[in-house]
Design a protein around this motif. Structure first.
Motif, PDB file in Angstrom:
ATOM      1  N   ASP A   1      29.169  11.195  -4.628  1.00 47.90           N
ATOM      2  CA  ASP A   1      29.646  12.577  -4.532  1.00 47.90           C
ATOM      3  C   ASP A   1      28.478  13.545  -4.368  1.00 47.90           C
ATOM      4  OD1 ASP A   1      28.614  12.147  -7.048  1.00 47.90           O
ATOM      5  OD2 ASP A   1      29.906  13.642  -7.987  1.00 47.90           O
ATOM      6  N   PRO A   2      27.689  13.387  -3.322  1.00 43.25           N
ATOM      7  CA  PRO A   2      26.547  14.297  -3.152  1.00 43.25           C
ATOM      8  C   PRO A   2      27.019  15.724  -2.925  1.00 43.25           C
ATOM      9  CG  PRO A   2      26.911  13.040  -1.140  1.00 43.25           C
ATOM     10  CD  PRO A   2      27.827  12.456  -2.172  1.00 43.25           C
ATOM     11  N   SER A   3      26.334  16.674  -3.551  1.00 41.88           N
ATOM     12  CA  SER A   3      26.694  18.080  -3.353  1.00 41.88           C
ATOM     13  C   SER A   3      26.247  18.528  -1.969  1.00 41.88           C
ATOM     14  CB  SER A   3      26.025  18.944  -4.425  1.00 41.88           C
ATOM     15  OG  SER A   3      24.629  19.022  -4.193  1.00 41.88           O
ATOM     16  N   PRO A   4      26.883  19.569  -1.420  1.00 37.99           N
ATOM     17  CA  PRO A   4      26.435  20.097  -0.119  1.00 37.99           C
ATOM     18  C   PRO A   4      24.972  20.524  -0.159  1.00 37.99           C
ATOM     19  CG  PRO A   4      28.578  20.998  -0.706  1.00 37.99           C
ATOM     20  CD  PRO A   4      28.085  20.262  -1.918  1.00 37.99           C
ATOM     21  N   GLN A   5      24.525  21.062  -1.284  1.00 40.16           N
ATOM     22  CA  GLN A   5      23.137  21.502  -1.410  1.00 40.16           C
ATOM     23  C   GLN A   5      22.179  20.314  -1.369  1.00 40.16           C
ATOM     24  OE1 GLN A   5      25.624  22.619  -3.631  1.00 40.16           O
ATOM     25  NE2 GLN A   5      25.903  24.402  -2.309  1.00 40.16           N
ATOM     26  N   ALA A   6      22.578  19.194  -1.979  1.00 40.15           N
ATOM     27  CA  ALA A   6      21.740  18.002  -1.946  1.00 40.15           C
ATOM     28  C   ALA A   6      21.608  17.467  -0.528  1.00 40.15           C
ATOM     29  CB  ALA A   6      22.325  16.926  -2.865  1.00 40.15           C
ATOM     30  N   LEU A   7      22.718  17.394   0.183  1.00 38.81           N
ATOM     31  CA  LEU A   7      22.681  16.892   1.556  1.00 38.81           C
ATOM     32  C   LEU A   7      21.893  17.818   2.469  1.00 38.81           C
ATOM     33  CD1 LEU A   7      26.344  15.583   1.954  1.00 38.81           C
ATOM     34  CD2 LEU A   7      24.267  14.286   1.426  1.00 38.81           C
ATOM     35  N   ASP A   8      21.961  19.120   2.203  1.00 38.54           N
ATOM     36  CA  ASP A   8      21.187  20.061   3.008  1.00 38.54           C
ATOM     37  C   ASP A   8      19.697  19.876   2.774  1.00 38.54           C
ATOM     38  OD1 ASP A   8      21.084  22.459   4.780  1.00 38.54           O
ATOM     39  OD2 ASP A   8      20.131  23.342   3.020  1.00 38.54           O
ATOM     40  N   LEU A   9      19.306  19.620   1.520  1.00 36.15           N
ATOM     41  CA  LEU A   9      17.896  19.390   1.224  1.00 36.15           C
ATOM     42  C   LEU A   9      17.409  18.109   1.902  1.00 36.15           C
ATOM     43  CD1 LEU A   9      15.967  20.088  -1.966  1.00 36.15           C
ATOM     44  CD2 LEU A   9      15.817  17.784  -1.035  1.00 36.15           C
ATOM     45  N   VAL A  10      18.237  17.061   1.879  1.00 31.78           N
ATOM     46  CA  VAL A  10      17.869  15.806   2.542  1.00 31.78           C
ATOM     47  C   VAL A  10      17.676  16.034   4.038  1.00 31.78           C
ATOM     48  CG1 VAL A  10      18.653  13.478   3.137  1.00 31.78           C
ATOM     49  CG2 VAL A  10      18.987  14.348   0.816  1.00 31.78           C
ATOM     50  N   ALA A  11      18.605  16.768   4.655  1.00 36.71           N
ATOM     51  CA  ALA A  11      18.504  17.035   6.092  1.00 36.71           C
ATOM     52  C   ALA A  11      17.259  17.861   6.408  1.00 36.71           C
ATOM     53  CB  ALA A  11      19.763  17.767   6.571  1.00 36.71           C
ATOM     54  N   THR A  12      16.939  18.815   5.553  1.00 35.23           N
ATOM     55  CA  THR A  12      15.741  19.637   5.759  1.00 35.23           C
ATOM     56  C   THR A  12      14.482  18.794   5.639  1.00 35.23           C
ATOM     57  OG1 THR A  12      16.903  21.577   4.863  1.00 35.23           O
ATOM     58  CG2 THR A  12      14.492  21.673   4.946  1.00 35.23           C
ATOM     59  N   ALA A  13      14.449  17.885   4.667  1.00 36.05           N
ATOM     60  CA  ALA A  13      13.289  17.008   4.501  1.00 36.05           C
ATOM     61  C   ALA A  13      13.108  16.120   5.723  1.00 36.05           C
ATOM     62  CB  ALA A  13      13.451  16.154   3.240  1.00 36.05           C
ATOM     63  N   ARG A  14      14.199  15.616   6.276  1.00 38.13           N
ATOM     64  CA  ARG A  14      14.106  14.786   7.483  1.00 38.13           C
ATOM     65  C   ARG A  14      13.519  15.588   8.644  1.00 38.13           C
ATOM     66  NH1 ARG A  14      20.194  12.517   6.922  1.00 38.13           N
ATOM     67  NH2 ARG A  14      19.805  10.753   5.523  1.00 38.13           N
ATOM     68  N   ARG A  15      13.996  16.813   8.797  1.00 46.03           N
ATOM     69  CA  ARG A  15      13.526  17.652   9.900  1.00 46.03           C
ATOM     70  C   ARG A  15      12.038  17.953   9.764  1.00 46.03           C
ATOM     71  NH1 ARG A  15      12.796  22.981  10.142  1.00 46.03           N
ATOM     72  NH2 ARG A  15      14.023  23.403   8.271  1.00 46.03           N
ATOM     73  N   LEU A  16      11.609  18.353   8.578  1.00 44.61           N
ATOM     74  CA  LEU A  16      10.201  18.678   8.376  1.00 44.61           C
ATOM     75  C   LEU A  16       9.316  17.439   8.508  1.00 44.61           C
ATOM     76  CD1 LEU A  16      10.347  21.243   5.431  1.00 44.61           C
ATOM     77  CD2 LEU A  16      10.109  21.682   7.876  1.00 44.61           C
ATOM     78  N   ALA A  17       9.817  16.304   8.035  1.00 43.69           N
ATOM     79  CA  ALA A  17       9.045  15.063   8.161  1.00 43.69           C
ATOM     80  C   ALA A  17       8.798  14.728   9.627  1.00 43.69           C
ATOM     81  CB  ALA A  17       9.777  13.918   7.467  1.00 43.69           C
ATOM     82  N   ALA A  18       9.817  14.931  10.464  1.00 45.03           N
ATOM     83  CA  ALA A  18       9.665  14.658  11.892  1.00 45.03           C
ATOM     84  C   ALA A  18       8.739  15.679  12.551  1.00 45.03           C
ATOM     85  CB  ALA A  18      11.035  14.681  12.567  1.00 45.03           C
ATOM     86  N   GLU A  19       8.875  16.951  12.169  1.00 38.10           N
ATOM     87  CA  GLU A  19       8.055  18.003  12.784  1.00 38.10           C
ATOM     88  C   GLU A  19       6.581  17.876  12.437  1.00 38.10           C
ATOM     89  OE1 GLU A  19       9.711  21.705  11.577  1.00 38.10           O
ATOM     90  OE2 GLU A  19      11.523  21.501  12.819  1.00 38.10           O
ATOM     91  N   HIS A  20       6.285  17.487  11.195  1.00 35.97           N
ATOM     92  CA  HIS A  20       4.907  17.459  10.717  1.00 35.97           C
ATOM     93  C   HIS A  20       4.298  16.058  10.655  1.00 35.97           C
ATOM     94  CE1 HIS A  20       5.115  21.707   9.688  1.00 35.97           C
ATOM     95  NE2 HIS A  20       6.273  21.476   9.070  1.00 35.97           N
ATOM     96  N   GLY A  21       5.082  15.044  11.036  1.00 31.77           N
ATOM     97  CA  GLY A  21       4.562  13.683  11.019  1.00 31.77           C
ATOM     98  C   GLY A  21       4.242  13.162   9.634  1.00 31.77           C
ATOM     99  N   TRP A  22       5.017  13.599   8.629  1.00 27.57           N
ATOM    100  CA  TRP A  22       4.731  13.206   7.253  1.00 27.57           C
ATOM    101  C   TRP A  22       4.861  11.709   7.017  1.00 27.57           C
ATOM    102  CZ3 TRP A  22       8.035  17.504   4.495  1.00 27.57           C
ATOM    103  CH2 TRP A  22       7.308  18.702   4.516  1.00 27.57           C
ATOM    104  N   ARG A  23       5.730  11.060   7.801  1.00 27.41           N
ATOM    105  CA  ARG A  23       5.964   9.629   7.570  1.00 27.41           C
ATOM    106  C   ARG A  23       5.108   8.747   8.455  1.00 27.41           C
ATOM    107  NH1 ARG A  23      12.491  10.250   7.069  1.00 27.41           N
ATOM    108  NH2 ARG A  23      12.170  11.032   9.182  1.00 27.41           N
TER     109      ARG A  23
END
Length: 317
Positions: free
Chosen positions: A287-309
């Motif tokens: 039962d992930p909250s909408p806020q949790a899923l939004d944070l996950v999506a934001t982390a994915r986007r920033l990771a791709a933009e900045h090459g964090w992974r």
């Protein structure tokens, strides 16, 4: 499997006060303390919890003369019970014409991981300034417990193995380095060889808070064919660890994202190829909250933009 409350209501009437008593008991894990919070006697609390169990059709609480714990079914039921009570409270607020409480995000993180997740939090707040973010100082073992019973929405750390009911995704592969006093011979090196730690006294993180970080550092040393001498004491905060390093009493292995060091200490990467520490975001699968899923999506986007992974993605659930 625990069914929804609507599906089991035919077994008997479930009252809101029973849900509230159960949630309080789950938080206290002690009938006396829970009864005191609810201003009733322990025997009345026991009776109401038993009626709730009969209505649901499963045992929710495992109780002995010295021990109270939630059953597996009870832990699952706790998440839904909390949500129902929150929805009832929200309905009452709306009916009274009052302002609805702001959406919240409860985040578990230790000092070592805060700088890794900080850009993600800032990006979320920039798009959703109405979200209230509440940070809880907790290591990964405690985060997993708080996520499981609904007291956290998101955790941050390294999850070495899978945990039932919790999804984890690496969003940052962080170079590991060493914090040394600024007058240390290694402070002027571009990088510190892992084998150089053989002659140093190494301070590990608090074992109860960050066993996964200690295990990672230990494996880095073992891969180089040794294990360093360990500092005999322990600390529970990064600030206290930095103070010990500044005194020259030890060195500290920490990821690159832990920045903002005082002038009397210096961070240098291990090298020549620094091991990379995986920071993960953790959230409930059920039962992930909408806020949790939004944070996950934001982390994915920033990771791709900045090459964090660094081209590496690791997902576990």
């Amino acid at each position: 499997m625990v069914r929804s409350l609507a599906e089991v209501s035919h077994r008997g009437r479930i009252e809101l006060r029973q849900l509230r008593y159960f949630v309080t008991l789950a938080e206290e894990l002690h009938f006396g303390r829970a009864a005191a919070r609810e201003h009733i006697v322990p025997s009345a609390l026991t009776a109401q919890v038993q009626r709730l169990e009969r209505a649901v059709g499963v045992q929710l609480v495992d109780r002995t003369s010295r021990h109270v714990a939630l059953t597996v079914a009870g832990a699952r039921f706790l998440i839904e019970a909390r949500q129902i009570l929150e929805h009832v409270e929200r309905a009452a607020v709306l009916a009274q014409g009052m302002a609805v409480a702001a959406p919240t995000l409860r985040l578990g993180v230790l000092d070592e991981g805060y700088d890794a997740i900080r850009p993600v939090l800032r990006a979320v707040q920039a798009v959703h300034p109405e979200v209230e973010i509440h940070q809880v100082q907790a290591g990964v073992p405690e985060q997993c417990r708080l996520l499981a019973d609904g007291r956290l929405d998101v955790g941050v750390g390294r999850l070495p193995g899978g945990v039932a009911g919790i999804a984890a995704e690496v969003f940052r592969m962080d170079p590991l380095g060493v914090l040394v006093p600024s007058d240390h011979p290694y402070a002027d090196l571009p990088h510190i060889p892992v084998t150089a730690l053989r002659g140093e006294t190494l301070l590990l993180a608090d074992e109860e808070q960050a066993p996964e970080l200690n295990a990672f550092v230990a494996e880095v040393c073992r891969s180089a064919g040794f294990f360093p001498a360990l500092f005999p004491g322990s600390v529970q905060t990064l600030r206290a660890a930095v103070d010990l390093v500044s005194q020259g009493r030890c060195v500290l292995c920490t990821p690159a994202s832990t920045a903002g060091w005082p002038s009397d200490v210096t961070w240098r990467p291990l090298g020549p190829a620094a091991p990379r520490y995986p920071w993960s975001i953790m959230w409930r699968t059920a039962d992930p909250s909408p806020q949790a899923l939004d944070l996950v999506a934001t982390a994915r986007r920033l990771a791709a933009e900045h090459g964090w992974r660094g081209g590496e993605t690791e997902i576990a659930s």
